[in-house]
Design a protein around this motif. Structure first.
Motif, PDB file in Angstrom:
ATOM      1  N   LEU A 238       0.832  -1.217   0.000  1.00 20.61           N
ATOM      2  CA  LEU A 238       0.000   0.000   0.000  1.00 20.61           C
ATOM      3  C   LEU A 238       0.863   1.263   0.000  1.00 20.61           C
ATOM      4  CD1 LEU A 238      -2.966  -0.933   2.402  1.00 20.61           C
ATOM      5  CD2 LEU A 238      -2.838  -1.097  -0.091  1.00 20.61           C
ATOM      6  N   THR A 239       1.955   1.267   0.751  1.00 22.60           N
ATOM      7  CA  THR A 239       2.794   2.472   0.746  1.00 22.60           C
ATOM      8  C   THR A 239       3.503   2.605  -0.602  1.00 22.60           C
ATOM      9  OG1 THR A 239       4.500   1.232   1.919  1.00 22.60           O
ATOM     10  CG2 THR A 239       3.184   2.712   3.229  1.00 22.60           C
ATOM     11  N   SER A 240       3.831   1.467  -1.210  1.00 22.33           N
ATOM     12  CA  SER A 240       4.414   1.518  -2.546  1.00 22.33           C
ATOM     13  C   SER A 240       3.400   2.105  -3.542  1.00 22.33           C
ATOM     14  CB  SER A 240       4.843   0.105  -2.959  1.00 22.33           C
ATOM     15  OG  SER A 240       5.134   0.051  -4.322  1.00 22.33           O
ATOM     16  N   ALA A 241       2.150   1.676  -3.434  1.00 19.46           N
ATOM     17  CA  ALA A 241       1.100   2.222  -4.310  1.00 19.46           C
ATOM     18  C   ALA A 241       0.950   3.728  -4.073  1.00 19.46           C
ATOM     19  CB  ALA A 241      -0.228   1.497  -4.049  1.00 19.46           C
ATOM     20  N   MET A 242       1.000   4.130  -2.808  1.00 17.34           N
ATOM     21  CA  MET A 242       0.840   5.559  -2.493  1.00 17.34           C
ATOM     22  C   MET A 242       2.010   6.376  -3.047  1.00 17.34           C
ATOM     23  SD  MET A 242      -2.067   6.058  -0.969  1.00 17.34           S
ATOM     24  CE  MET A 242      -2.016   7.567   0.005  1.00 17.34           C
ATOM     25  N   GLN A 243       3.203   5.818  -2.993  1.00 20.81           N
ATOM     26  CA  GLN A 243       4.353   6.523  -3.566  1.00 20.81           C
ATOM     27  C   GLN A 243       4.150   6.713  -5.066  1.00 20.81           C
ATOM     28  OE1 GLN A 243       6.760   8.043  -2.130  1.00 20.81           O
ATOM     29  NE2 GLN A 243       6.415   7.336  -0.057  1.00 20.81           N
ATOM     30  N   ASP A 244       3.706   5.657  -5.744  1.00 18.77           N
ATOM     31  CA  ASP A 244       3.456   5.763  -7.180  1.00 18.77           C
ATOM     32  C   ASP A 244       2.404   6.838  -7.471  1.00 18.77           C
ATOM     33  OD1 ASP A 244       5.298   3.830  -7.748  1.00 18.77           O
ATOM     34  OD2 ASP A 244       3.861   2.217  -8.113  1.00 18.77           O
TER      35      ASP A 244
END
Lengths: 83, 583
Positions: free
Chosen positions: B341-347
């Motif tokens: 989820l944090t990876s998705a938010m960074q993207d």
């Protein structure tokens, strides 16, 4: 029963020595496992070895509840008798 | 004993399904007391939304954390997650600050409290009281066994001395569950859980007034507690003296499952905003979502989100259906889901560009979501702590994996009936099977995948990766499984969580009432390709056909104002009704 507990005790001593944290002869079955370098990780390793040796699934809490080799041998022997 | 809740006026909330919070809160995009604009303002001012808290109080939020057998409305944990997602869709700090910490504290009582303690806590929660989790000491972080704040017993009372740090609601909670050292011995039997009800005694024995300010979850009232021989009656001992570690590690399996499943709703909202932004914002003679790079970012985030949703949803069901296996499963969810989820938010933050960092309306809430979610992998069983739970259990997992022949299809039947949680079946062992790994090859899963399809072939490769992982675990020694494990050993634990997620995704796709999006061959394959990319350590760009399909899915859901998470059941999910839109 006693013979079995003794056998488990010897086996546990052997395992603890095999983990390489203490030399054989430097401890007794009443030395707390924590003093033998058996942290939570080695407790799990020991549980795995117990599973392999006795075909018995155990939680690491068995080591918390039986914090010496003598107590653990007693605990295991009870579990095996009940299994 | 269990009728205790009936004396409270709020016990009526136990009868029937409570109102949908989405309806009570209103459209977050519209101006209002709990719309995104107001939430962003409240966050800036580091305060909790008074309007939202009063809605939750009226709604009887505390009853959600009380098992139905104790007078609350908690039966299925999956339903609990559904009811709380509208909060996390709008303001994660409200979810954490209003309720989740209270749930975490109460779980310890459900696991280890006696009848009287359980009835008392049930009554307090149904009344709307809060309990803070007084475990954390900054010097020791997740290393609970070295906590120093101590209690000694004299004449039927404990006297607590020491400090606890960064405790949510420490000042305003009516009670604090304190983890206190009660023995100088090293090891796991030296701490005890003590429930301090502030109405018994407060000053001058305790000071909870110092607030801690944080970058994320700004509205939360985090603070420190200083105890100066605070008396706590012996009747406040939760579980046996010395049992704190065992009780907490058991109880937190539930919150390790629930928190990631709730965080899904925040990213669901962020994706919704990103789709709106990407279709509105003009750039280079078109809109953002005309740009291949922006499309790839969004599609990658959607794939990560779908994988995270499947894993978190299945692990929530596992609390009920495979409780003995939940030590590893919940650690996997609490590690991998926030990671995805944090990876998705960074993207998505790259996609939003200047709108993100300048906090441009009406998308300013995204920046808060990103900060709030950054806390999730840290708080309460941090990511590394969760990997450290898995790491020494890898050999045990392997033994179970090799003897597991089949999975349990009920795990993947999202929304399927669940009975009340049996806390006594959660354990600190590795259980007896590996239901998620087994799902990769289970015939009941595989028969739902067309033979030789892209997704079926991916499942084959992932099954082989699972075998390969087993061989690598076999080669590990005990000295490589502790807190001082080499990075390569951590990588094996990380890979296991990805493979369990693949099993969860495969299982959810194969479910009897599978959400329509998970029946789409391209989406199935896209998510498995994403997992394979992550396993390889370098995430390649998604195939353009996957990108187009994932974005079409998101655009369609946003246009119809439907949540993206397949696990969300707030809207009817009739295959025929959605068929046209997903074709």
């Amino acid at each position: 029963m006693n013979t079995q507990t003794d056998a488990i005790e010897s086996w546990l001593v052997e395992r603890v020595v095999a983990y390489g944290k203490v030399d054989s002869g430097s401890f007794t079955p009443d030395t707390p496992l924590a003093e033998l370098g058996l942290d939570s990780v080695y407790a799990l390793t020991l549980c795995g070895d117990i599973e392999d040796e006795f075909d018995l699934d155990v939680d690491p809490t068995i080591v918390w509840d039986h914090p010496t080799i003598r107590e653990l041998a007693g605990g295991l022997s009870e579990r095996l008798a009940a299994a | 004993m269990t009728t205790v809740g009936s004396s409270s006026p709020r016990a009526r909330t136990t009868a029937g399904e409570p109102d949908d919070l989405d309806a009570l809160f209103g459209d977050p995009m519209a101006p209002g007391p709990f719309g995104y604009a107001t939430i962003a303002d409240d966050d800036q001012a580091r305060r909790m939304s008074a309007a939202a808290e009063s809605i939750l109080e009226e709604w009887g939020a505390g009853a959600d954390f009380v098992p139905a057998s104790l007078g609350g409305r908690w039966v299925s944990t999956e339903d609990l997650v559904q009811r709380w997602r509208p909060i996390f869709r709008r303001d994660p700090s409200l979810g954490l600050g209003y309720g989740i910490t209270t749930l975490m504290a109460a779980l310890n009582v459900w696991v280890a409290g006696d009848d009287e303690q359980r009835a008392d806590v049930a009554d307090r929660l149904v009344r709307g009281e809060r309990i803070a989790v007084g475990f954390h000491e900054l010097d020791h972080g997740n290393d609970l066994l070295h906590n120093e704040c101590a209690a000694t017993e004299r004449g039927g009372r404990w006297y607590v001395r020491g400090q606890k740090h960064v405790i949510n609601n420490v000042d305003r909670a009516e009670s604090i569950l304190i983890m206190a050292r009660t023995s100088d011995e090293p090891g796991a039997r030296s701490h005890t859980l003590l429930m301090w009800n502030k109405d018994d005694v407060t000053r001058p024995f305790a000071d909870t007034s110092r607030r801690v300010l944080t970058a994320g979850m700004r509205g939360c009232r985090l603070g420190d507690a200083v105890f100066d021989d605070l008396p706590v009656p012996a009747s406040g001992t939760i579980g046996a003296p010395g049992a704190a570690a065992q009780v907490a590690l058991t109880a937190f399996q539930v919150s390790r499952a629930v928190v990631p499943a709730l965080a899904i709703a925040t990213v669901d909202a962020a994706l919704d905003l990103a789709v709106r932004f990407g279709s509105e914002r003009s750039l280079y003679g078109g809109v953002v979502l005309d740009l291949p790079h922006a499309r790839a970012l969004l599609a990658g985030a959607i794939a990560d989100f779908l994988i995270a949703d499947a894993l978190s949803a299945v692990v929530v069901r596992a609390l009920h259906l495979a409780p003995a296996e939940c030590l590893i499963l919940t650690a996997a969810a609490k590690y991998l889901v926030p990671h995805l989820l944090t990876s998705a938010m960074q993207d998505l933050s790259v996609l939003f560009g200047s709108t993100f960092y300048a906090r441009v309306a009406p998308y300013e809430i995204f920046e808060k979501f990103l900060r709030d979610l950054a806390i999730v992998p840290i708080g309460h069983g941090g990511s590394t702590a969760c990997l450290l739970t898995i790491l020494p259990n890898l050999p045990a997992w392997l033994r179970r994996s090799r003897r597991t022949q089949a999975t349990d299809p009920a795990l993947f039947q999202l929304g399927g009936p669940l009975e009340e949680l049996d806390f006594g079946r959660l354990s600190l062992g590795a259980g007896s099977s590996d239901p998620l790994g087994a799902a990769l090859r289970d015939p009941t899963v595989r028969e739902r995948f067309a033979p030789d399809s892209g997704a079926a072939n991916a499942l084959d490769r992932l099954g082989e990766a699972l075998d390969e992982l087993g061989e690598q675990i076999d080669a590990l020694t005990a000295s490589e499984l502790g807190t001082d494990a080499p990075p390569a050993a951590f990588a094996l634990a990380h890979r296991l969580t990805l493979l369990l997620a693949a099993g969860a995704w495969g299982g959810v796709c194969a479910g009897p009432d599978a959400p329509s999006i998970t029946r789409d061959p391209l989406v199935r394959e896209a998510c498995l390709a994403r997992i394979e990319g992550r396993l390889s350590g370098r995430i390649p760009p998604l195939d353009p056909a996957f990108v187009d399909r994932l974005i079409a899915f998101a655009e369609d859901h946003v246009a119809r104002d439907i949540r993206l998470a397949p696990s969300t059941r707030t809207h009817p999910r009739h295959p025929e009704a959605e068929e046209g839109s997903t074709a």
